[in-house]
Write an enzyme that holds these catalytic residues in place. Structure first.
Site, mmCIF file in Angstrom:
data_model
loop_
_atom_site.group_PDB
_atom_site.id
_atom_site.type_symbol
_atom_site.label_atom_id
_atom_site.label_comp_id
_atom_site.label_asym_id
_atom_site.label_seq_id
_atom_site.Cartn_x
_atom_site.Cartn_y
_atom_site.Cartn_z
ATOM 1 N N ASP A 201 -20.333 -3.657 -20.151
ATOM 2 C CA ASP A 201 -19.365 -4.753 -20.184
ATOM 3 C C ASP A 201 -18.858 -4.937 -18.754
ATOM 4 O OD1 ASP A 201 -17.092 -6.303 -20.246
ATOM 5 O OD2 ASP A 201 -16.200 -5.311 -21.983
ATOM 6 N N GLN A 204 -14.845 -7.034 -16.059
ATOM 7 C CA GLN A 204 -13.907 -6.730 -14.977
ATOM 8 C C GLN A 204 -14.595 -6.219 -13.716
ATOM 9 O OE1 GLN A 204 -10.979 -7.754 -15.048
ATOM 10 N NE2 GLN A 204 -10.740 -8.138 -17.238
ATOM 11 N N LYS A 227 -13.261 -15.142 -15.199
ATOM 12 C CA LYS A 227 -12.556 -14.042 -14.537
ATOM 13 C C LYS A 227 -13.012 -13.905 -13.084
ATOM 14 C CE LYS A 227 -12.101 -11.453 -18.854
ATOM 15 N NZ LYS A 227 -10.685 -11.514 -19.219
ATOM 16 N N CYS A 366 -5.907 -6.556 -25.794
ATOM 17 C CA CYS A 366 -7.164 -6.430 -26.530
ATOM 18 C C CYS A 366 -7.765 -5.030 -26.412
ATOM 19 C CB CYS A 366 -8.191 -7.478 -26.095
ATOM 20 S SG CYS A 366 -7.687 -9.146 -26.432
HETATM 21 C C1 LIG Z 1 -13.220 -5.358 -20.160
HETATM 22 C C2 LIG Z 1 -13.278 -6.679 -20.866
HETATM 23 N N1 LIG Z 1 -14.268 -6.924 -21.734
HETATM 24 C C3 LIG Z 1 -14.377 -8.085 -22.378
HETATM 25 C C4 LIG Z 1 -13.475 -9.097 -22.190
HETATM 26 C C5 LIG Z 1 -13.642 -10.362 -22.959
HETATM 27 O O1 LIG Z 1 -13.890 -11.432 -22.133
HETATM 28 P P1 LIG Z 1 -13.979 -12.894 -22.735
HETATM 29 O O2 LIG Z 1 -12.670 -13.136 -23.433
HETATM 30 O O3 LIG Z 1 -14.174 -13.771 -21.551
HETATM 31 O O4 LIG Z 1 -15.120 -12.913 -23.684
HETATM 32 C C6 LIG Z 1 -12.421 -8.902 -21.299
HETATM 33 C C7 LIG Z 1 -11.427 -9.966 -21.076
HETATM 34 O O5 LIG Z 1 -10.270 -9.873 -21.338
HETATM 35 C C8 LIG Z 1 -12.323 -7.666 -20.615
HETATM 36 O O6 LIG Z 1 -11.326 -7.435 -19.767
#
Ligand SMILES: Cc1ncc(COP(=O)(O)O)c(C=O)c1O
Lengths: 408, 129
Positions: A201, A204, A227, A366
């Protein structure tokens, strides 16, 4: 390597605005979404003014132009990641959809009841829930690499879990709460030795430091444009070619097919096999402009700047009585400082900071399981990017002292 | 800001008069706000005439959610249960004496949601509130 922050800030129109008359914006929420430079805004504006047409359909000039712009952006992103080919860059809506693409296509074609998937305790919900859905549907097993008290992954337990022959290891490159930068190259190497496929993932990491998919040898990488100073509504799944070739399509419809008959279809080649329907074309153009913008400044310089700001922020926050910052020390951390204040709830902290124009996030970001682990319902999170300044950190600190006046 | 954090709110947050858990009780309800983790439990004792004899709340959360719970409990003691069923969001906002945006409104109304949900035996009455 240094960057000229005031020159950079001048490129971001929103950073010039006042939240209320006389109160300038202090934007410390880039981990949620980054602000956009003129280059990105202009590229999208220009696209709609000059080139807008649907892609891959039709031979008129605009269709040719928009298709070329859409594909140029893909090539730029591939270059940014050091991917072997743009065909390995699949446009999605965001990180979440990219992870779901792997869960729905690769994992459903590959995993059987009892198969082990290793995740970590610091995952964003978007790298937890797709696997929980699959667990309920397929009976796969989930195990979690624990997070230590100082916010690092417990690699000893990781090695033990790898001995159970996992099929997939899916983890975040950088925690959006603790800021922890995980040793991805080493973890991927160990996962491969254990015979597992890896999913990183990069939501970040890709925005904040150089990520080289070939050096990492990662199998799948997911991230979002919004982001990394790009638009919302578009993200990427990078994948190794053999894996992507072998995967069944995810969504069915136009563009993802080579031929369609009433009762059958042949899927298109990569990357189109996974891009059903009219995609986010202007957003792809904006994404390409964002990559150009970041490349122009240099990811090393951006990372160095954020590191300096983060060090300063940790130093200043830790000198405030009653503040506890979560996560590792600055050397293992990206530009994120999530903290609690003993006398006030994060919501109240964020609300009072907002009065002085300081935008931070309050909640579990989240990552509810991570907060449960540390026995706290919520944190206040300040996060930094290439346009952040020490002066903004000072405003944050002043605001926290103000909160203490109210609640202390 | 000064509005949002009126002294009365800070005071009820820091020194709630009705924080605790009644045992025994005639009613016990609880709920949380999944977005921010605010949590409220309310316990009640009702007298022979159907009036609230005693009430208390327990839980954790931001100043708005906790102060509004304390103020709400204060406002229901001695009142007929049947009357409380018709309390609405304006009742809570009047108690707090502030204007709230949509996000903080959820915090403010959590205690009312718990109370009415319990009295009606329903899960979620926020929509009617
Ligand atoms: C570590 C991480 N993974 C996944 C996401 C999800 O990103 P998105 O909402 O653009 O799908 C985020 C965003 O908040 C994140 O910080």
């Amino acid at each position: 390597m240094t960057i000229n922050v005031s020159e950079i800030r001048a490129q971001f129109p929103i950073l010039q605005r006042e939240v209320r008359p006389g109160v300038p914006l202090v934007y410390l929420d880039s981990t949620a979404t980054a602000q956009k430079p003129l280059a990105v805004i202009a590229a999208m504006d220009d696209f709609y003014r000059r080139s807008n047409a649907n892609i891959h359909r039709g031979v008129h000039t605009l269709a040719e132009e928009s298709t070329a712009l859409y594909e140029d952006a893909r090539a730029k992103i591939a270059g940014f990641l050091h991917a072997a080919s743009p065909r390995q860059v699949i446009y999605t809506r965001n990180t979440t959809e990219s992870i779901n693409l792997v869960a729905y296509s690769w994992a459903r074609a590959t995993l059987k009841a009892g198969d082990l998937v290793i995740l970590t305790e610091m995952e964003h919900h978007s790298n937890l829930v797709p696997w929980q859905i699959l667990q309920a549907e397929r009976g796969i097993r989930l195990e979690f690499v624990p997070v230590t008290e100082n916010g690092l992954l417990d690699l000893e337990v990781y090695r033990q879990l790898l001995a159970q022959s996992p099929k997939l290891v899916a983890f975040t490159h950088m925690s959006n709460v603790l800021g922890t930068i995980n040793p991805a190259a080493e973890m991927i190497r160990l996962a491969h030795q254990a015979g597992a496929v890896t999913l990183l993932d990069g939501a970040q990491s890709v925005p904040h430091f150089a990520v080289d998919v070939q050096a990492l040898d990662v199998d799948f990488l997911a991230f979002s444009a919004h982001k990394m100073v790009g638009p919302t509504g578009i993200g990427v799944l990078y994948g190794k070619r053999e894996l992507l070739e072998a995967m069944p399509p995810f969504l069915g419809g136009g563009d993802m097919i080579r031929e369609v008959h009433l009762r059958s279809f042949k899927p298109n080649a990569l990357p189109y096999k996974f891009e059903a329907g009219t995609p986010a074309i202007a957003e792809a153009v904006g994404f390409g402009a964002a990559v150009d913008y970041l490349t122009g400044i240099g990811m090393e310089a951006i990372a160095a700047h954020e590191h300096a700001i983060t060090e300063y922020a940790l130093e200043r926050l830790e000198e405030i009585p009653g503040v506890k910052v979560f996560g590792p020390e600055a050397s293992h951390k990206g530009g994120v400082a999530a903290f609690t204040l003993d006398c006030a709830h994060p919501h109240d902290v964020a609300q009072i900071l907002d009065q002085d124009g300081v935008a931070v996030r309050a909640g579990h970001h989240c990552a509810q399981p991570l907060h449960e682990k540390f026995n706290i319902p919520a944190t206040t999170r300040a996060s930094f990017y290439l346009y952040s300044t020490k002066d903004e950190v000072d405003k944050l600190v002043d605001g926290i002292y103000k909160v203490k006046q109210y609640f202390g | 800001m000064d509005d949002l954090y009126r002294e009365v709110i800070i005071e009820h947050y820091k020194n709630p008069a009705y924080k605790g858990h009644l045992d025994p009780h005639d009613y016990a309800f609880e709920d949380s706000n999944p977005l921010c983790g605010d949590h409220i439990e309310i316990t009640l004792r009702v007298d022979g005439n159907g009036n609230v004899a005693e009430a208390a709340f327990d839980g954790h959360g931001c100043a708005i959610s906790q102060a509004s719970a304390d103020l709400l409990i204060e406002s229901i003691i001695g009142k007929p249960v049947e009357d409380i069923k018709s309390f609405n969001r304006q009742h809570v906002l009047d108690l707090l004496g502030i204007e709230l945006g949509p996000v903080r409104l959820k915090c403010a109304l959590l205690s009312l949601k718990v109370l009415k949900g319990g009295l009606y035996g329903l899960g979620d009455t926020l929509e009617e509130a």
